[in-house]
Write a protein that holds these residues in place. Structure first.
Motif, PDB file in Angstrom:
ATOM      1  N   THR A   1       4.715   1.300  -3.985  1.00 26.03           N
ATOM      2  CA  THR A   1       4.028   2.428  -3.328  1.00 26.03           C
ATOM      3  C   THR A   1       4.838   3.051  -2.199  1.00 26.03           C
ATOM      4  O   THR A   1       4.623   4.214  -1.850  1.00 26.03           O
ATOM      5  N   GLY A   2       5.713   2.258  -1.603  1.00 29.40           N
ATOM      6  CA  GLY A   2       6.451   2.771  -0.450  1.00 29.40           C
ATOM      7  C   GLY A   2       5.629   2.773   0.823  1.00 29.40           C
ATOM      8  O   GLY A   2       6.052   3.344   1.832  1.00 29.40           O
ATOM      9  N   HIS A   3       4.455   2.122   0.805  1.00 36.37           N
ATOM     10  CA  HIS A   3       3.569   2.078   1.963  1.00 36.37           C
ATOM     11  C   HIS A   3       3.703   0.740   2.688  1.00 36.37           C
ATOM     12  O   HIS A   3       3.895  -0.306   2.055  1.00 36.37           O
ATOM     13  N   CYS A   4       3.578   0.787   4.006  1.00 36.92           N
ATOM     14  CA  CYS A   4       3.630  -0.433   4.809  1.00 36.92           C
ATOM     15  C   CYS A   4       2.401  -1.299   4.542  1.00 36.92           C
ATOM     16  O   CYS A   4       1.330  -0.800   4.174  1.00 36.92           O
ATOM     17  N   LYS A   5       2.553  -2.593   4.730  1.00 38.09           N
ATOM     18  CA  LYS A   5       1.454  -3.541   4.593  1.00 38.09           C
ATOM     19  C   LYS A   5       1.361  -4.383   5.865  1.00 38.09           C
ATOM     20  O   LYS A   5       2.387  -4.728   6.473  1.00 38.09           O
ATOM     21  N   ARG A   6       0.137  -4.710   6.221  1.00 37.59           N
ATOM     22  CA  ARG A   6      -0.108  -5.491   7.442  1.00 37.59           C
ATOM     23  C   ARG A   6      -1.266  -6.450   7.157  1.00 37.59           C
ATOM     24  O   ARG A   6      -2.360  -6.013   6.789  1.00 37.59           O
ATOM     25  N   PHE A   7      -1.049  -7.755   7.349  1.00 43.03           N
ATOM     26  CA  PHE A   7      -2.086  -8.736   7.035  1.00 43.03           C
ATOM     27  C   PHE A   7      -1.803 -10.030   7.788  1.00 43.03           C
ATOM     28  O   PHE A   7      -0.712 -10.223   8.355  1.00 43.03           O
ATOM     29  N   GLU A   8      -2.805 -10.910   7.807  1.00 42.32           N
ATOM     30  CA  GLU A   8      -2.677 -12.194   8.492  1.00 42.32           C
ATOM     31  C   GLU A   8      -2.676 -13.326   7.477  1.00 42.32           C
ATOM     32  O   GLU A   8      -3.360 -13.258   6.455  1.00 42.32           O
ATOM     33  N   ILE A   9      -1.879 -14.372   7.774  1.00 39.67           N
ATOM     34  CA  ILE A   9      -1.837 -15.560   6.904  1.00 39.67           C
ATOM     35  C   ILE A   9      -1.775 -16.807   7.776  1.00 39.67           C
ATOM     36  O   ILE A   9      -1.434 -16.747   8.962  1.00 39.67           O
TER      37      ILE A   9
ATOM     38  N   ASN B   1      17.880   8.322  -2.667  1.00 39.36           N
ATOM     39  CA  ASN B   1      17.016   8.852  -3.724  1.00 39.36           C
ATOM     40  C   ASN B   1      15.526   8.644  -3.402  1.00 39.36           C
ATOM     41  O   ASN B   1      14.686   8.761  -4.286  1.00 39.36           O
ATOM     42  N   ASN B   2      15.252   8.315  -2.135  1.00 40.31           N
ATOM     43  CA  ASN B   2      13.869   8.092  -1.683  1.00 40.31           C
ATOM     44  C   ASN B   2      13.191   6.973  -2.465  1.00 40.31           C
ATOM     45  O   ASN B   2      11.996   6.999  -2.730  1.00 40.31           O
ATOM     46  N   ARG B   3      13.991   5.993  -2.817  1.00 38.47           N
ATOM     47  CA  ARG B   3      13.498   4.819  -3.548  1.00 38.47           C
ATOM     48  C   ARG B   3      13.581   3.615  -2.623  1.00 38.47           C
ATOM     49  O   ARG B   3      14.550   3.449  -1.880  1.00 38.47           O
ATOM     50  N   VAL B   4      12.550   2.763  -2.664  1.00 36.58           N
ATOM     51  CA  VAL B   4      12.534   1.584  -1.805  1.00 36.58           C
ATOM     52  C   VAL B   4      13.581   0.598  -2.299  1.00 36.58           C
ATOM     53  O   VAL B   4      13.493   0.078  -3.415  1.00 36.58           O
ATOM     54  N   SER B   5      14.592   0.386  -1.461  1.00 40.51           N
ATOM     55  CA  SER B   5      15.666  -0.527  -1.852  1.00 40.51           C
ATOM     56  C   SER B   5      15.478  -1.918  -1.262  1.00 40.51           C
ATOM     57  O   SER B   5      15.884  -2.918  -1.856  1.00 40.51           O
ATOM     58  N   MET B   6      14.880  -1.980  -0.077  1.00 37.47           N
ATOM     59  CA  MET B   6      14.626  -3.266   0.596  1.00 37.47           C
ATOM     60  C   MET B   6      13.322  -3.182   1.387  1.00 37.47           C
ATOM     61  O   MET B   6      12.841  -2.089   1.674  1.00 37.47           O
ATOM     62  N   VAL B   7      12.787  -4.365   1.757  1.00 35.29           N
ATOM     63  CA  VAL B   7      11.582  -4.447   2.576  1.00 35.29           C
ATOM     64  C   VAL B   7      11.843  -5.396   3.739  1.00 35.29           C
ATOM     65  O   VAL B   7      12.368  -6.505   3.542  1.00 35.29           O
ATOM     66  N   VAL B   8      11.509  -4.941   4.920  1.00 37.87           N
ATOM     67  CA  VAL B   8      11.636  -5.786   6.110  1.00 37.87           C
ATOM     68  C   VAL B   8      10.315  -6.531   6.327  1.00 37.87           C
ATOM     69  O   VAL B   8       9.251  -5.920   6.411  1.00 37.87           O
ATOM     70  N   ARG B   9      10.411  -7.851   6.403  1.00 35.47           N
ATOM     71  CA  ARG B   9       9.227  -8.704   6.618  1.00 35.47           C
ATOM     72  C   ARG B   9       9.283  -9.255   8.035  1.00 35.47           C
ATOM     73  O   ARG B   9      10.155 -10.041   8.392  1.00 35.47           O
ATOM     74  N   HIS B  10       8.328  -8.841   8.866  1.00 30.49           N
ATOM     75  CA  HIS B  10       8.250  -9.263  10.264  1.00 30.49           C
ATOM     76  C   HIS B  10       7.072 -10.229  10.413  1.00 30.49           C
ATOM     77  O   HIS B  10       5.930  -9.889  10.111  1.00 30.49           O
ATOM     78  N   SER B  11       7.343 -11.438  10.890  1.00 27.39           N
ATOM     79  CA  SER B  11       6.310 -12.466  11.058  1.00 27.39           C
ATOM     80  C   SER B  11       6.104 -12.729  12.542  1.00 27.39           C
ATOM     81  O   SER B  11       7.020 -13.177  13.233  1.00 27.39           O
TER      82      SER B  11
ATOM     83  N   GLU C   1       4.012  -8.090   8.780  1.00 27.66           N
ATOM     84  CA  GLU C   1       4.185  -6.649   8.610  1.00 27.66           C
ATOM     85  C   GLU C   1       5.323  -6.400   7.628  1.00 27.66           C
ATOM     86  O   GLU C   1       6.440  -6.899   7.831  1.00 27.66           O
ATOM     87  N   LEU C   2       5.049  -5.664   6.573  1.00 24.54           N
ATOM     88  CA  LEU C   2       6.046  -5.317   5.555  1.00 24.54           C
ATOM     89  C   LEU C   2       6.353  -3.831   5.662  1.00 24.54           C
ATOM     90  O   LEU C   2       5.458  -3.000   5.529  1.00 24.54           O
ATOM     91  N   SER C   3       7.640  -3.530   5.906  1.00 26.30           N
ATOM     92  CA  SER C   3       8.055  -2.122   6.087  1.00 26.30           C
ATOM     93  C   SER C   3       9.164  -1.779   5.100  1.00 26.30           C
ATOM     94  O   SER C   3      10.178  -2.501   5.007  1.00 26.30           O
ATOM     95  N   PRO C   4       9.004  -0.681   4.332  1.00 21.69           N
ATOM     96  CA  PRO C   4      10.014  -0.324   3.312  1.00 21.69           C
ATOM     97  C   PRO C   4      11.261   0.329   3.930  1.00 21.69           C
ATOM     98  O   PRO C   4      11.184   0.979   4.971  1.00 21.69           O
ATOM     99  N   ILE C   5      12.420   0.127   3.258  1.00 23.23           N
ATOM    100  CA  ILE C   5      13.665   0.840   3.575  1.00 23.23           C
ATOM    101  C   ILE C   5      14.037   1.665   2.351  1.00 23.23           C
ATOM    102  O   ILE C   5      14.147   1.130   1.242  1.00 23.23           O
ATOM    103  N   PHE C   6      14.216   2.964   2.541  1.00 21.27           N
ATOM    104  CA  PHE C   6      14.466   3.887   1.420  1.00 21.27           C
ATOM    105  C   PHE C   6      15.966   4.202   1.317  1.00 21.27           C
ATOM    106  O   PHE C   6      16.694   4.273   2.329  1.00 21.27           O
ATOM    107  N   ASP C   7      16.453   4.406   0.068  1.00 19.87           N
ATOM    108  CA  ASP C   7      17.832   4.860  -0.135  1.00 19.87           C
ATOM    109  C   ASP C   7      17.853   6.386  -0.206  1.00 19.87           C
ATOM    110  O   ASP C   7      16.827   7.050   0.047  1.00 19.87           O
TER     111      ASP C   7
END
Length: 532
Positions: A78-86, A106-116, A98-104
């Motif tokens: 989706t290219g949308h950020c996610k935020r949740f508790e575990i 071509n506006n395609r999600v190439s990586m996701v940053v996971r912040h804990s 917190e999951l945040s997308p990184i776009f290339d």
């Protein structure tokens, strides 16, 4: 090639940024592999697991397969950020992810940053605040029930239920020590169906105050046990052992020098009760102690009132108690509650203060009426003079004008003639009581009719209201002292109309009540002999 260079450039920037971040941050590619991170800030992951590019679910979640559902895949899709508790499987702490997308390009999600981020402390604070809020609400509820005069047995049952539910424990009980030294459970939550006496609770455990209940009674202080196997004070009581109780707490109900009993909470989980928990249970115990004391005082006052009926001397003594020992403190309570109502902003506290003020006003009214009645009983030398009733009625109406206007009552005063009678200064009290009742029980925008007539050798005054009326069953006893009509038809101290009857009798007159022929309500009438 260009995309690969751009990806490496982005990774180099991220590595520089991650080095200054205290929380664990990892960068995950589309193959769910960790491409870079600040591993040095995470001691809960073994060094061998940090080597190479491990799968995120294996390294971070201790799984052999991807999570289901996988929120990372949702971000890639989706290219949308996610935020949740575990609850982090690495250290068991509560984490905000917190999951945040990184776009290339071509506006395609190439990586996701996971912040804990560790939010365990914040969650504990929130939990404690919610617990305090529940505790305060429970104490306020019980306090309100205590003030409203709920039966003591029902108040005790509600108390143990609320305490158990608020503290999330399995059991709560109220124990009373009898004169023979045995303990009896008066109310219990979780012990349903068990009529437990001292012998059932382990008669051998009354060992000079070594168990937790006796310790609290004898020492006069709250006692807390985290683990029954480590404390002698929790020894004994088969009821606790049979139910697998591990932790418990006892607080005193009543004064240390003259305790009523204890309130106890027990749980089959090892638990250290906090100071807030102890204060909460003690607050509930204090509410119960106040209600118990009030009930004892009511019983003593009732017995005292019966004894005062015996002689005129005791009636005079009771008058002094009402006007000084009881009425003065009640007036002090009135002053302080009125001041607190003005100063208090919290609506729930204002509601409790208004209830205290309302009941105190009723108490003052009852004491003043009782004092007046007792004085009437002892009247010997009453001076009678010829007086016109009409001016007395007009004065009474003027004195009640504010109350009449406040309820927007239409008051009609229709004196047909001058009514001259032989009367004492007490005569005014008749019309004060009758008009006060008519105003009190008339609806908003209601109507009251006051009339005076002179049939033959009598002067007759009628006060007609359009309130709820009085049933035929209650009419015969309405003028008896300390007798009230059914609360569905009239409320009061049971003395106002008795005072009216007594004064009318002193004037050799008659008083009565009829139904209002014009609708709902009643007609109270007084007939006095004309002056010759």
């Amino acid at each position: 090639m260009k995309n690969e260079e751009e990806k490496n450039f982005q990774l180099d920037l991220l590595r520089k940024v991650l080095g200054s971040v205290q929380d664990l941050v990892v960068v995950i590619d589309r193959d769910l592999r960790i491409v870079t991170s600040n591993w040095k800030n995470c001691d809960s992951i073994a060094s061998i697991e940090k080597q190479g590019n491990p799968y995120c679910y294996s390294c971070l979640m201790k799984r052999s397969t991807p999570c289901e559902p996988c929120r990372l895949l949702e971000v890639f899709t989706t290219g949308h950020c996610k935020r949740f508790e575990i609850e982090d499987p690495l250290d068991g702490k509560t984490k905000l992810i917190e999951l945040s997308p990184i776009f290339d390009d071509n506006n395609r999600v190439s990586m996701v940053v996971r912040h804990s981020k560790d939010i365990t402390e914040r969650k504990d604070v929130e939990k404690n605040l919610k617990m305090r809020e529940r505790q305060h609400a429970a104490v306020a509820k019980l306090g309100q029930q205590g003030l409203s005069g709920v039966e003591l047995d029902l108040l005790m049952k509600e108390s143990v239920k609320l305490v158990a539910q608020t503290l999330d424990v399995e059991y709560c009980r109220i124990m009373k020590q009898e004169e023979d030294g045995d303990f009896v459970m008066l109310a219990g939550f979780g012990w349903e169906g068990k009529e437990e006496k001292a012998e059932d609770l382990g008669g051998e455990e009354n060992d000079n105050g070594q168990n937790i209940l006796c310790y609290t009674l004898y020492k006069g202080e709250a006692s807390v046990v985290e683990d029954r196997d480590t404390k002698d004070k929790f020894s004994g009581y088969s009821l606790l052992r049979d139910h697998g109780q591990v932790s418990g707490m006892d607080v005193l109900i009543g004064r240390m020098d003259k305790p009523f009993g204890t309130m106890s909470v027990h749980t089959n989980q090892k638990r250290m009760f906090t100071e807030d928990d102890i204060h909460f249970v003690q607050s509930v115990a204090n509410v119960l102690a106040e209600s118990i004391s009030r009930r004892k005082n009511e019983d003593r006052l009732e017995k005292y009132a019966q004894e005062l009926e015996a002689t005129t001397e005791l009636k005079v003594l009771f008058t002094d108690i009402l006007t000084h020992d009881l009425l003065n403190p009640a007036n002090i309570i009135r002053g302080f509650t009125e001041e607190l109502i003005i100063l208090e902003d919290d609506q729930s506290k204002q509601k409790l203060l208004n209830k205290v003020h309302k009941n105190n006003e009723k108490l003052i009214e009852m004491m003043e009426s009782a004092a007046k009645f007792i004085k009437l009983e002892s009247v010997r030398d009453i001076i009678f003079e010829e007086q016109d009733i009409v001016p007395i009625l007009e004065k009474t109406i003027r004195n009640f004008r504010d109350c009449i206007d406040k309820k927007d009552i239409d008051l009609v005063f229709d004196p047909v003639c001058s009514c001259r009678v032989m009367a004492s200064p007490l005569i005014e009290e008749i019309f004060i009581n009758l008009l006060s009742n008519a105003i009190k029980y008339s609806p908003e925008k209601g109507k009251i009719i006051i009339s005076s007539t002179c049939p033959e050798d009598e002067c007759r005054v009628q006060i007609t209201d359009f309130g709820p009326g009085i049933s035929d069953r209650d009419k015969p006893q309405i003028f008896e002292r300390f007798r009230q009509a059914d609360k569905g038809s009239v409320k009061g101290s049971g003395l106002g109309l008795a005072i009216v009857k007594r004064i009318v009798d002193l004037h050799m007159g008659r008083v009565g009540i009829d139904d209002n022929p014009l609708g709902s309500g009643s007609i109270f009438w007084v007939s006095l002999k004309k002056a010759k």
